[in-house]
Design an enzyme around this catalytic site. Structure first.
Site, PDB file in Angstrom:
ATOM      1  N   THR A 107       0.851  -1.203   0.000  1.00 19.59           N
ATOM      2  CA  THR A 107       0.000   0.000   0.000  1.00 19.59           C
ATOM      3  C   THR A 107       0.884   1.249   0.000  1.00 19.59           C
ATOM      4  O   THR A 107       2.090   1.163   0.275  1.00 19.59           O
ATOM      5  CB  THR A 107      -0.909   0.018   1.243  1.00 19.59           C
ATOM      6  N   LYS A 125       8.094   1.834   3.329  1.00 19.54           N
ATOM      7  CA  LYS A 125       9.036   2.385   4.323  1.00 19.54           C
ATOM      8  C   LYS A 125       8.353   2.802   5.623  1.00 19.54           C
ATOM      9  O   LYS A 125       8.964   2.769   6.683  1.00 19.54           O
ATOM     10  CB  LYS A 125       9.726   3.632   3.750  1.00 19.54           C
ATOM     11  N   GLU A 175      13.098  -6.099   1.884  1.00 20.64           N
ATOM     12  CA  GLU A 175      14.194  -5.748   0.974  1.00 20.64           C
ATOM     13  C   GLU A 175      13.877  -4.469   0.197  1.00 20.64           C
ATOM     14  O   GLU A 175      14.764  -3.654  -0.066  1.00 20.64           O
ATOM     15  CB  GLU A 175      14.435  -6.907  -0.004  1.00 20.64           C
ATOM     16  N   VAL A 197      14.645  -0.073   0.753  1.00 16.56           N
ATOM     17  CA  VAL A 197      15.827   0.676   0.333  1.00 16.56           C
ATOM     18  C   VAL A 197      16.331   0.070  -0.977  1.00 16.56           C
ATOM     19  O   VAL A 197      16.428  -1.155  -1.097  1.00 16.56           O
ATOM     20  CB  VAL A 197      16.954   0.594   1.392  1.00 16.56           C
ATOM     21  N   GLU A 248       8.703  14.831  -7.956  1.00 20.70           N
ATOM     22  CA  GLU A 248       7.273  15.073  -7.756  1.00 20.70           C
ATOM     23  C   GLU A 248       6.979  16.564  -7.818  1.00 20.70           C
ATOM     24  O   GLU A 248       7.884  17.402  -7.765  1.00 20.70           O
ATOM     25  CB  GLU A 248       6.855  14.503  -6.400  1.00 20.70           C
ATOM     26  N   ASP A 274      13.761  11.858   2.258  1.00 17.57           N
ATOM     27  CA  ASP A 274      13.623  10.458   1.824  1.00 17.57           C
ATOM     28  C   ASP A 274      14.884   9.654   2.162  1.00 17.57           C
ATOM     29  O   ASP A 274      14.807   8.550   2.717  1.00 17.57           O
ATOM     30  CB  ASP A 274      13.355  10.420   0.304  1.00 17.57           C
ATOM     31  N   LYS A 287      15.646   6.398   4.929  1.00 15.53           N
ATOM     32  CA  LYS A 287      16.370   5.168   4.582  1.00 15.53           C
ATOM     33  C   LYS A 287      17.589   4.977   5.497  1.00 15.53           C
ATOM     34  O   LYS A 287      17.883   3.861   5.941  1.00 15.53           O
ATOM     35  CB  LYS A 287      16.782   5.202   3.112  1.00 15.53           C
TER      36      LYS A 287
END
Lengths: 339, 339
Positions: free
Chosen positions: A96, A125, A149, A152, A210, A221, A225
């Protein structure tokens, strides 16, 4: 026989179904991975269920033609937890959309599955960033597996490689390029002397950035990570807000040219390092010597250099995003959880 | 409790013992990997055995001081198969010197262990190159595992990464730098305009090249690795003699300069590619665009770019040799076989 449930039929979920449909005989022959997909559910498309295994061609037909599932004979309704029970699923693929603040709806989906002993893979994430410890504890207690997995570097197998392939090594440092949008912009500035604004405009027009690019260009972002990788590889809880973060909005053509003239390339580096005062996590523009593999990473590609006691530097370079690439991350997790 | 036997106490075997000694508590805590070393045997040093687990400090003391094992209280003698039986080993690490023609003595050691259901890891290219199918068949029949991460790129986890981390991908092409000696020579020629003879001399004086460098510079070492990778990743038997092979002895400074002026770097590339007429395996000097990660690989480092249907290009860069690096390959195999 593994019974797979999928929640979320956006680009990644659909790509996973395509892979499962295309590769059925190869996956059986090469990995002994036999499966049926018993549940596919999506907020917009609706839900189909068949404990004998759905006809993936039919489900993909609806998805590719943007039709709701409601016209399919296997269409059902119900709460997610009831659907999961009724589907007799043994594995959940959670795909999702990501919400970095609440982790929802993915977080609830994952907890619902794990608490029933159903193993989960996700490329989302949000839940992993917010509830890493809680989810791992729940998985342990309920005898389920949890894999991610794809959070990232999409399907580039960074997590599996360090956890399994490099088992026995102590990780000392990680430095990488974990955001494709900013690397695209910096590559453009480096190669054609463009300003930040010009390069951003091109990235936007090509769909790499974006409409509101702040999550990428401010380093947010990459910071999420880094926070996740610090938890996985350094066993440290470093909340995203504690990551030392700077973006690329202030990088000028002059700075890039100066670096170039001195044999360096400016990259937005996401790093984690063990030092005398603990573990330091950061995201910031850094000058990388042009002879280092990270300097050669162009466009939207991602890369990470892992420094360990036993192997020195190992660098992994690969895609950082993409529908099929992230579907591949879910697929390799499913295969590995079935072993 | 895993009971480990080690045969071969050269650089790699000794490094494995060091890692097992240093990292005992970390390996237990992080991977649940508990072990004792019950047998250490070497053609020159002799043999020590203790089914309760040898004192590794004592064994390493003898190795570091180049003393025979004969003065140690656990010293024993006997045939390898009797020793293996008596040691109650559940896993064998095979680290004897490589013989590419016969595979011996490693081949016999590996067969002896597998036929008893004892899992084996080896860093010895000989047996894997010569008897891949036979050894895998024996392992299957006897319920043992067989791993050999160290035969290519030492502990850089190429094999585990492609087999597990990229499970579900079809490998289309592999191109890499698999021989450190030749890459050292070509890097030297590229950076300082040296002739082949001058660069070879430096490689020899620094210990990168052997007194008879032909195995490296004629591409034979890389061809053996290509042959093994073709078997692993393409399921094809391509004997070393069928690998299309050219070395670097005819590479001139002019050729390197021409490439440089056109934005290329000359590398000895080991490749395997699926094409219309089957799988083509080769080792040859190739011009790599300077923007490609393989062009940035300097000195004795190794690198491989794997092209697959699901992920496009993934590149792995890391050490290709070294005692601790190859010991790490054996260690990660042991951990993975114990799971």
């Amino acid at each position: 026989m593994n019974a797979i449930a999928l929640v979320g039929c956006g680009n990644v979920g659909t790509a996973l179904l395509e892979l499962l449909h295309e590769k059925r005989s190869m996956l059986d022959k090469k990995y002994g991975f036999k499966y049926k997909v018993t549940l596919v559910t999506d907020l917009m498309k609706g839900t189909v269920m068949d404990t004998n295994g759905l006809d993936l061609e039919q489900v993909l037909g609806a998805l590719h033609n943007e039709r709701s599932f409601s016209k399919l004979p296997q269409s059902v309704t119900g709460s997610f937890s009831d659907l999961l029970d009724d589907s007799e699923a043994t594995m959940l693929a959670e795909a999702t959309p990501t919400d970095l603040k609440t982790g929802e709806p993915g977080l609830t989906h994952i907890k619902t599955a794990l608490s029933r002993g159903i193993s989960v893979t996700t490329s989302n994430k949000g839940p992993i960033s917010i509830a890493y410890d809680e989810l791992h504890k729940l998985a342990r207690e309920c005898g389920a597996k949890l894999a991610y997995e794809g959070v990232v570097m999409s399907g580039t197998p960074l997590i599996q490689m360090v956890r399994n392939g490099m088992a026995g090594c102590d990780v000392i440092k990680i430095e990488g390029i974990l955001n494709g949008t900013t690397n695209f912009i910096l590559t453009k500035m480096h190669n054609s002397n463009a300003t930040y604004a010009e390069a951003l405009e091109e990235a936007t027009s090509l769909g790499y950035a974006e409409a509101d690019p702040s999550g990428d260009v401010e380093g947010f972002d990459a910071a999420v990570k880094v926070s996740i990788l610090a938890r996985i590889f350094f066993d440290k809880n470093i909340p995203v807000s504690d990551v030392d973060r700077a973006g690329i909005t202030h990088v000028t053509p002059e700075k890039i040219n100066d670096a170039k003239n001195n044999g360096y390339v400016v990259k937005l580096i996401a790093g984690i390092e063990k030092g005398a005062f603990g573990v330091h996590a950061y995201v910031k523009p850094k000058e990388i010597p042009s002879s280092h593999p990270l300097a050669s990473i162009c466009g939207a590609t991602n890369a990470v250099t892992i420094t360990t006691d036993n192997l020195g530097e190992v660098t992994l370079i690969g895609p950082g995003a993409g529908r099929r690439e992230t579907g591949q991350a879910l697929l390799s997790d499913l295969i590995s959880m079935a072993r």
